[in-house]
Scaffold this motif. Structure first.
Motif: not given
Length: 172
Positions: A9-11, A18-20, A88-90
């Motif tokens: 569920x990547x935002x 902004x995430x690419x 994803x932690x990092x």
């Protein structure tokens, strides 16, 4: 970024940034094992590497090209497990290069056993298409979970010669 984020569920925005869109598109395609979405995001000559014991499991090793990567994700990996998430932690994004570290969550195909292990992805994009994917995982942890018990690394392994010492071929 240091908060845990589900790749399933990547935002579109994270910590005010902004995430690419190509990164969001890749993880959605990868986790859904969607050949059409993968075809749209992968470069024709993508280099794909899953580091691990390729001698024991077909899914590990190098793949070259879009067709080979799509076959791996949609046909070969599901023979072993169904990856349900990459927590994803990092996450580091620098231009078109990405490093992601976290927990892989999966379900073993044969037993239905839940698997959870640490892994890292290193991705390189060009013009919004994935050109290189490198993945490393704690494969020892995976092996213990697959067999269902800790592996005793201190246990002495009995060895036997594959060829008898008195074999005539050895004396040539």
């Amino acid at each position: 970024m240091s908060a845990v984020v589900s790749a399933a569920a990547f935002p579109d925005r994270l910590h005010g940034r902004d995430v690419p869109p190509w990164l969001v598109a890749f993880y959605r395609a990868y986790l859904k094992r969607d050949a059409g979405l993968l075809d749209a995001i992968l470069d024709d000559n993508v280099e794909w590497l899953l580091a691990g014991p390729a001698e024991q499991f077909d899914l590990y090793g190098c793949r070259q090209g879009k067709a080979a990567a799509i076959e791996l994700v949609t046909r070969i990996m599901p023979c072993f497990f169904h990856m349900t998430d990459f927590e994803i932690e990092h996450l580091v994004v620098q231009g078109e290069r990405v490093a992601a570290y976290g927990h892989v969550r999966a379900r073993q195909r044969d037993t239905g056993r839940s698997l959870c292990f640490r892994g890292a992805h290193f991705l390189r994009f060009r013009d919004g298409r994935l050109v290189a994917f490198r993945s490393i995982a704690d494969t020892f942890d995976v092996a213990e979970q697959v067999v269902g018990h800790p592996i005793d690394v201190n246990r002495r392994i009995e060895t036997a010669s594959l060829v008898p010492e008195e074999d005539e071929l050895l004396s040539l």
